[in-house]
Design a protein around this motif. Structure first.
Motif, mmCIF file in Angstrom:
data_model
loop_
_atom_site.group_PDB
_atom_site.id
_atom_site.type_symbol
_atom_site.label_atom_id
_atom_site.label_comp_id
_atom_site.label_asym_id
_atom_site.label_seq_id
_atom_site.Cartn_x
_atom_site.Cartn_y
_atom_site.Cartn_z
ATOM 1 N N THR A 233 -52.977 87.886 91.975
ATOM 2 C CA THR A 233 -53.699 89.102 92.365
ATOM 3 C C THR A 233 -55.203 88.887 92.252
ATOM 4 O O THR A 233 -55.973 89.313 93.127
ATOM 5 C CB THR A 233 -53.257 90.293 91.495
ATOM 6 N N LEU A 234 -55.643 88.221 91.197
ATOM 7 C CA LEU A 234 -57.059 87.882 91.048
ATOM 8 C C LEU A 234 -57.509 86.941 92.160
ATOM 9 O O LEU A 234 -58.593 87.113 92.739
ATOM 10 C CB LEU A 234 -57.310 87.241 89.684
ATOM 11 N N GLN A 235 -56.665 85.962 92.459
ATOM 12 C CA GLN A 235 -57.004 85.011 93.522
ATOM 13 C C GLN A 235 -57.180 85.728 94.850
ATOM 14 O O GLN A 235 -58.160 85.507 95.575
ATOM 15 C CB GLN A 235 -55.892 83.953 93.650
ATOM 16 N N LYS A 236 -56.251 86.603 95.177
ATOM 17 C CA LYS A 236 -56.271 87.328 96.451
ATOM 18 C C LYS A 236 -57.496 88.232 96.563
ATOM 19 O O LYS A 236 -58.042 88.447 97.659
ATOM 20 C CB LYS A 236 -54.994 88.146 96.601
ATOM 21 N N ALA A 237 -57.958 88.765 95.420
ATOM 22 C CA ALA A 237 -59.109 89.665 95.405
ATOM 23 C C ALA A 237 -60.440 88.922 95.379
ATOM 24 O O ALA A 237 -61.499 89.550 95.284
ATOM 25 C CB ALA A 237 -59.018 90.598 94.199
ATOM 26 N N GLY A 238 -60.396 87.604 95.459
ATOM 27 C CA GLY A 238 -61.620 86.815 95.415
ATOM 28 C C GLY A 238 -62.205 86.702 94.026
ATOM 29 O O GLY A 238 -63.412 86.513 93.859
ATOM 30 N N LEU A 239 -61.342 86.822 93.017
ATOM 31 C CA LEU A 239 -61.785 86.797 91.622
ATOM 32 C C LEU A 239 -61.207 85.597 90.876
ATOM 33 O O LEU A 239 -60.863 85.681 89.704
ATOM 34 C CB LEU A 239 -61.385 88.098 90.924
ATOM 35 N N SER A 240 -61.119 84.475 91.559
ATOM 36 C CA SER A 240 -60.559 83.278 90.926
ATOM 37 C C SER A 240 -61.439 82.763 89.795
ATOM 38 O O SER A 240 -60.992 81.980 88.953
ATOM 39 C CB SER A 240 -60.361 82.170 91.972
ATOM 40 N N ASN A 241 -62.691 83.217 89.753
ATOM 41 C CA ASN A 241 -63.605 82.812 88.679
ATOM 42 C C ASN A 241 -63.392 83.613 87.401
ATOM 43 O O ASN A 241 -63.992 83.300 86.363
ATOM 44 C CB ASN A 241 -65.056 82.989 89.129
ATOM 45 N N VAL A 242 -62.569 84.651 87.434
ATOM 46 C CA VAL A 242 -62.282 85.455 86.244
ATOM 47 C C VAL A 242 -61.106 84.833 85.496
ATOM 48 O O VAL A 242 -60.029 84.632 86.064
ATOM 49 C CB VAL A 242 -61.954 86.912 86.621
ATOM 50 N N SER A 243 -61.314 84.530 84.224
ATOM 51 C CA SER A 243 -60.294 83.878 83.405
ATOM 52 C C SER A 243 -59.361 84.899 82.771
ATOM 53 O O SER A 243 -59.811 85.925 82.254
ATOM 54 C CB SER A 243 -60.959 83.056 82.289
#
Length: 477
Positions: A233-243
């Protein structure tokens, strides 16, 4: 003592001072830094102002408010904290200092469109985070104590309960894992609107217990079930930089069990950091993981408010916490060490020691625990790497750490558990300049004079009895 040699007799009659050119007993013990021996990378030191504690700072009149913010984040006069841990609200009201949810009403089903309501304040935490940004803080950890109540087996955000849809937690309303992941993404996006980039996201707090305030229980397997949804879900939202951070267990041992379960469930590579508290068990070893490890909450919950540095090793003493931080950095190999709350008033929890700073009306009082943190946080900066350090003499009285900062400087921190002061030299750094500070019963990170020799040796490093000294060394490289 029988003295037969005339020169020996003459030496014995002289006072033992550094002014005595013949007194070889005054040579200082030496610490040797080994820059080739490397351990963990450091993310920083920090605190939380969750459960509306942020308003303790915000409501102070000026100039006290600005002074307190400076005390928290300044690298020259304060602690230089570099991590802010914010609580993600789940409650329907603000009673008892609870944190409001930004999804107050159930959409009716897990797939229905949610009606988010964001006040831009988030219990005062947005303002504190914005102040931190002004001082260059880059690490913001959003952590949820619970999902909104309608997503849980018990129908409320308090008193435990589990997230609907994880293993062994089915609900007639359906599977809410994806809806909860979306909720956390929305939180990150709300903070982005306020100019704050959330770098770490947590979905649990002390999942091994149930409390009368926001709480949600989870096993390691159940946590893994949700991570498998949150990660994409983070990846899809463009938040792959959030750990993703997990799991905030009440004690180090409880988290070790959860960490092993996460590993067995195949989600270790989806985690950014493993997180644990130290209430039910302290740091006694490393976590069973290849990921970074953070100690994210600790405090003295039972002791009455104290500003003491040393009173025979009391749980709230500054000296006690200097040693606890040392243990975390060495025995636990932690990359971050966080206290519970920075501020609290007298009325809350019977004025106990869970805070670093007491806010009382229009003023505040700083504990010695704060300065124990400052000695580490101000000298060991984000992206520093712990390196080897040995020697120093003093038997078991000295406990030393060394770190190579990203700017090339070297931080050396020394705790002296003996009653008498010790003066050290530091070698192995190729020093060109150095500054030192000490904290004990009468000093709050007071600067001390140190000497840098032409051979790169730093000498005159004085460590008070039952005190802590930090030295930051500049090098030519």
């Amino acid at each position: 003592m029988h003295i037969s040699n005339p020169l020996t007799a003459a030496l014995a009659a002289l006072p033992l001072t550094s002014a005595n050119p013949l007194d070889t007993r005054q040579s200082s013990p030496t610490l040797t830094v080994n820059l080739a021996q490397k351990y963990q990378e450091i993310d920083g030191f920090g605190f939380s102002e969750a459960f509306q504690r942020a308003y303790n700072i915000y409501n102070l009149p000026e100039p006290k408010r600005s002074q307190l913010v400076d005390l928290l984040f300044s690298v020259t006069t304060g602690a230089g904290f570099t991590i802010v841990r914010n609580g993600i609200g789940s409650s329907q009201s603000s009673q008892s200092d609870w944190m409001n949810t930004f999804l107050p009403a159930s959409p009716g089903s897990p797939t229905a469109e949610p009606a988010y309501v964001w006040d831009g304040k988030d219990s005062g935490q947005v303002w504190v985070s914005q102040q931190a940004l002004r001082y260059g803080v880059k690490t913001f950890y959003g952590d949820a104590w619970s999902a909104p109540g309608f997503m849980k087996t018990n129908g409320k955000d308090t008193n435990g309960g589990q997230l609907c849809g994880v293993s062994g937690a089915s609900c007639s309303s359906g599977d809410w894992k994806q809806a909860y992941a979306n909720y956390l993404v929305k939180y990150i996006q709300f903070y982005q609107q306020s100019g704050i980039d959330v770098t770490h996201i947590g979905f649990l707090n002390e999942p091994d217990m149930s409390t009368s305030y926001a709480s949600m229980q989870s096993t390691g397997q159940q946590s893994a079930d949700f991570i498998k949804v949150l990660y994409p879900t983070l990846q899809k939202a463009g938040l792959s930089n959030v750990s993703i951070a997990c799991c905030e267990a009440t004690g180090w041992q409880a988290q070790s069990t959860m960490t092993a379960a996460l590993k067995a469930a195949g989600v270790e590579n989806m985690l950014g950091v493993v997180t644990a508290h130290t209430y039910t068990s302290g740091i006694s070893g490393t976590q069973p993981t290849t990921r970074k490890v953070w100690e994210t909450e600790c405090s003295d919950l039972s002791g009455g408010w104290s500003t003491a540095w040393y009173t025979n090793g009391a749980a709230g003493d500054g000296f006690t916490w200097a040693n606890n931080i040392y243990t975390g950095l060495t025995t636990g190999n932690v990359s971050a060490y966080l206290w519970w709350v920075a501020t609290q008033d007298k009325a809350t929890n019977n004025n106990n020691n869970e805070k670093l700073i007491l806010v009382d009306g229009n003023t505040y009082t700083v504990s010695k625990r704060f300065w124990a943190f400052a000695q580490y946080s101000r000298t060991i900066r984000p992206k520093a790497v712990r390196v080897g350090v040995s020697g120093g003499g003093g038997g078991s009285n000295l406990r030393s750490t060394a770190f190579l900062n990203a700017d090339g400087s070297i931080a050396v921190n020394v705790i002296n558990s003996g009653a008498g002061a010790v003066t050290l030299s530091v070698v192995g750094t190729g020093a060109t300049a150095a500054r030192g500070w000490k904290t004990d019963g009468s000093n709050d990170m007071t600067e001390i004079a140190v000497v840098v020799g032409t051979d790169g040796t730093v000498s005159g490093v004085s460590v008070p009895g039952r005190g802590l000294t930090s030295v930051v060394i500049s090098t030519a490289s």
